[in-house]
Write an enzyme that holds these catalytic residues in place. Sequence first.
Site, PDB file in Angstrom:
ATOM      1  N   CYS A  59      -7.388  -5.989  -1.544  1.00 39.54           N
ATOM      2  CA  CYS A  59      -8.413  -5.826  -0.504  1.00 39.54           C
ATOM      3  C   CYS A  59      -8.882  -4.380  -0.358  1.00 39.54           C
ATOM      4  CB  CYS A  59      -7.924  -6.375   0.827  1.00 39.54           C
ATOM      5  SG  CYS A  59      -6.485  -5.523   1.464  1.00 39.54           S
ATOM      6  N   GLU A 103       0.825  -1.214   0.000  1.00 42.39           N
ATOM      7  CA  GLU A 103       0.000   0.000   0.000  1.00 42.39           C
ATOM      8  C   GLU A 103       0.853   1.255   0.000  1.00 42.39           C
ATOM      9  OE1 GLU A 103      -2.826  -0.257   3.219  1.00 42.39           O
ATOM     10  OE2 GLU A 103      -1.342  -0.984   4.630  1.00 42.39           O
TER      11      GLU A 103
END
Length: 550
Positions: free
Chosen positions: A511, A440
């Site tokens: 996700c 991320e």
Amino acid sequence: MPSTPQSSRFVTGIGINTGKIAGRLHFFHSEQPPKPAKVHRHPREERCRLELALRETASRLKLLRERTLAELSEELAEIFEIHAMVLEDEDFTEALFEALTANTTAEDAVISATDRFAARFRSMDDPYLSARANDIADLREQLLEQLAGAEKPAVAEPQESYILVAPDLTPSQTVTLDKSRILGFVTFGGTPSSHTAILARAMGIPALVGVGELPASMDGCFALLDAAEGRLTLSPDAETLRAFEQSRREENELAREHDRYLRSLINKPAVTRSGHRMLIYANVGDSGEAAAACAGGADGVGLLRTELLYLTMDHAPTEEELYVSYRKTVEAMNGKRIVFRTLDAGADKQIPYLNLPREENPALGFRAVRLCLAREELFKEQLRAILRASAYGTVSLMIPMIVSVEEVRNCRRLLEECKAELQKEGKAFDNGMEFGIMIETPAAAVMCRELAEEVNFFSIGTNDLTQYTLAADRQNPYLASLCERNREPVLRLIEESARAIHGRGGWIGICGEMAADLRLTQRFADMRIDELSVSVPYLLGVREKVIECK
Ligand code: PEP
Ligand code: MG
């Protein structure tokens, strides 16, 4: 261009959601606060009144935000955050106080400063930003109400269900409406990103925005709203009504059929036509959600946001407290895999008892794995609890916000320490528990080949990866359209990461919110993404889309 009711028996606008509804129009009459009589007060007194109105409005906004969050949606609640941001904006408050001269009242100052700000927004090219002029108008009304010393009286609403018609609803109006009887919305102005549109999406009801002004004589008139067609038919004749009802019945039947079809997919593997299998996982916060996810067709849980439990507590949870909760969650999975993401505190998830230092830029600050590695005891309590819970099902461990190989190795070291301790204490755990990291940050994506050598899997947190790649605060709604228009850089980082982890025999999931974006499913299938983890309501829609992919 909207058509006018004079030239035909229908008007057109921009449809929000799909669906057809029939009902009476109810015009929402926005009551202007009474114009105060000009009273000559001392300038210092006017200044105090203004300061008080600002403070009172700020606390009202906080209440409205909480209520919206509880009753409607996060997206809508964010609007009140924008209002609060404007109220705190130095330019705005300076403009207010500058407008307060020896001869003006606090009301005059509010009107002139908000007019200037609204005009500035209205002239912006970006439709999202220009729609924010409505926020300023709303703030102005709220400030004037506070100055008048009274909240606006509630507007009488009809007893039966109705289609609400308004010039454009302000956020505070949308929140205070009794929504149980609203069938749909029609607004004269507004855009797809206006509050009425956002509210309609949150409520899942049809709406039509930007229809142009309707005459007040139409208040109470029977009408048919067709959001997909972007059409409002006024006082339909019997034949039009019959055809409308017929097509509405057919549409409802199709929607029910689609729903039945989706439910039939619950246990069907999501395999593309070319044979690539994707696991459809859910993002959850606790055991209740995990159970609902499994019942709703999830192949597993791809993200358990463990910080949510910490957020509900008033003290740092003990290993035992964590273990009891984790074991319950793992047992709710009935053997399906669950990915525990370790504590992702800091930034937008502040946990008071952790006493984190105040930071200028919390999103770039002391958060997630950085915090865990600095507070080893706190981290190890969690790692031990997860390991112990792993004895009751199929658990994977995932570390958020990684930027370097060194961080991964430090996490591994602590995990091994925990395993050794548990072994010594004779406590059971799954020694083969998978270990993965979230991608991320751009740093992690760039270093994906080196990182892939250290782990079993990657899971892409597209919410943060987008924020850090585009340098666009994920909390700032002004930047939503910038993020929407610039997905390519993020997609390329995902592509690289997929190649790297597959090259080492590992697997990759997504996700963040992008996982549920059906426009990207084919692209993800082409990248051979192994797993998509989405909120529970999206599980079956994503499964359906994967099955349709090439
Ligand atoms: C993400 O960043 O995409 C993610 C899934 O994590 P969170 O939204 O909890 O930061
Ligand atoms: Mg994240």
